[in-house]
Design a protein around this motif. Structure first.
Motif, short mmCIF file in Angstrom:
data_model
loop_
_atom_site.label_atom_id
_atom_site.label_comp_id
_atom_site.label_asym_id
_atom_site.label_seq_id
_atom_site.Cartn_x
_atom_site.Cartn_y
_atom_site.Cartn_z
N UNK A 108 0.81 -1.22 -0.09
CA UNK A 108 0.02 0.09 0.06
C UNK A 108 1.00 1.37 0.08
N UNK A 109 0.47 2.25 -1.03
CA UNK A 109 1.47 3.32 -0.98
C UNK A 109 0.77 4.61 -0.70
N UNK A 110 1.29 5.62 0.44
CA UNK A 110 0.61 6.74 0.78
C UNK A 110 1.40 7.80 0.31
N UNK A 215 1.78 15.56 14.69
CA UNK A 215 1.39 14.06 15.64
C UNK A 215 0.31 13.83 14.94
N UNK A 216 -0.81 14.66 14.93
CA UNK A 216 -2.23 14.22 14.41
C UNK A 216 -2.18 13.97 12.88
N UNK A 223 -3.30 5.82 9.50
CA UNK A 223 -4.51 5.38 9.60
C UNK A 223 -5.23 4.92 7.99
N UNK A 224 -4.74 5.99 7.28
CA UNK A 224 -4.97 5.81 5.72
C UNK A 224 -4.24 4.56 5.25
N UNK A 285 -14.68 9.33 8.39
CA UNK A 285 -15.65 8.36 7.88
C UNK A 285 -14.93 6.86 7.75
N UNK A 286 -13.83 7.08 6.91
CA UNK A 286 -12.98 5.91 6.49
C UNK A 286 -12.10 5.19 7.58
N UNK A 287 -11.62 6.33 8.40
CA UNK A 287 -10.64 5.79 9.31
C UNK A 287 -10.95 5.97 10.91
#
Ligand code: A2R
Length: 307
Positions: A108-110, A215-216, A223-224, A285-287
């Motif tokens: 998985x690439x972010x 940090x957030x 999470x993504x 919503x997604x994470x």
């Protein structure tokens, strides 16, 4: 889970590596040969303009997730060196995705992009959503918007697992003082050290920007990597806009020094967007992402780092 963090010796990298390690990841960080390692992480040298170096690293480390932070990240330098900016931010991203296609196709690439990609945001459509018109208006922003399109192509055409981020302003200890908050904090602490009244120079204080503790931001990146949908783009920020003047007032409330604030028109941008505020509902919503840090505490930490 094995995580490769590319471009980890900058501002954000060490925070991301720490977050990943704290959450049980096996982390390998990369830096340029002439950079010093930052933090107590495993570092190897990697130049993303040398595809053969990426190939070798992917074959050897076999990461499950790859965070691509490496960039020419200065808007100012992008005006002076547009070719360099495109080379690193666009060709570098293609090199990485080609290598992933050949040697790590399940990773998985972010890809880290920027809220700058939106450019002149339509003020009647705040908070800005991911499907807003992209009107990137500097070379850095166009390079990141191009990286975003390229990421989508690799996801759709080749089935790679690519998630793209548009990150808004983030602050924390270690950020270069060319950015607004560290610049104010550093100037105020320098006045403190003289034990005399002093003047700080500021730009446009009425702009509002979406600020978040770094940090957030890196927590959202993790999470993504776990929950973000392939081929999709996510805004990453706080979903709140802060007037620069209010942040300056927080800084001034944290000092006993006598500080006069002087507006310096040279620090104004030729074209400025009055307000930038991200719609982060897709990320939430997604994470399940939540902002945890209070910016006042972050600002105090930055002040203390200069003291
Ligand atoms: O330019 P340098 O010497 O500061 O090194 C930067 C490094 N970098 C590279 N890494 C590998 N191959 C290259 N050809 C290459 N060129 C530059 O990437 C720096 O150490 C790192 C990026 O870190 P910063 O510039 O400090 O960015 P920051 O604030 O950590 O942001 C991370 C990402 C970037 O993609 C930004 O454009 C985005 O978040 O906002």
């Amino acid at each position: 889970m094995k995580a490769l963090v590319i471009g980890a010796a900058g501002f954000v990298g060490p925070y991301l590596c720490k977050n990943l390690i704290d959450n049980g990841f096996d982390v390998l960080a990369t830096k340029l040969e002439n950079e010093n390692s930052k933090g107590d992480f495993k570092f190897v040298n990697l130049n993303i303009l040398k595809k053969e170096e990426i190939d070798a690293l992917l074959k050897e480390f076999a990461p499950d997730v790859i965070f691509h932070l490496a960039a020419q990240s200065s808007v100012k330098l992008s005006w002076e060196r547009p070719q360099l900016t495109f080379s690193i931010n666009v060709i570098g991203a293609i090199n990485l995705l080609e290598s992933v296609r050949e040697f790590a196709k399940n990773a998985k690439v972010v890809l880290i992009g920027s809220g700058e990609e939106y450019g002149q945001i339509d003020q009647s459509k705040l908070p800005v959503k991911e499907d807003a018109k992209i009107e990137a208006n500097n070379f850095y922003a166009v390079s990141k918007a191009t990286q975003n399109s390229i990421g989508r192509i690799y996801a759709k055409a080749y089935g790679l697992n690519v998630v793209s981020v548009r990150a808004f302003n983030h602050i924390g200890v270690g950020q270069l003082d060319t950015f607004v908050i560290p610049s104010f904090c550093k100037q105020v602490v320098e006045i403190e050290k003289t034990n005399k009244p002093g003047v700080i120079k500021v730009g446009n204080l009425s702009s509002k920007r979406d600020f978040t503790d770094v940090r957030d931001i890196v927590n959202a990146y993790r999470l993504l990597a776990l929950k973000g949908k392939s081929g999709e783009t996510y805004n990453v920020g706080s979903g709140r806009s802060y007037k620069i003047e209010d942040l300056l007032n927080i800084i001034l409330s944290l000092t006993n020094a006598s500080v006069k604030v002087e507006i310096d028109p040279a620090r104004f941008r030729p074209v400025d967007t009055p307000e930038v505020r991200a719609d982060i509902s897709k990320l939430v919503k997604d994470t399940g992402y939540k902002v945890k840090h209070d910016l006042k505490d972050t600002i105090k930490e930055i002040m203390d780092s200069y003291r």
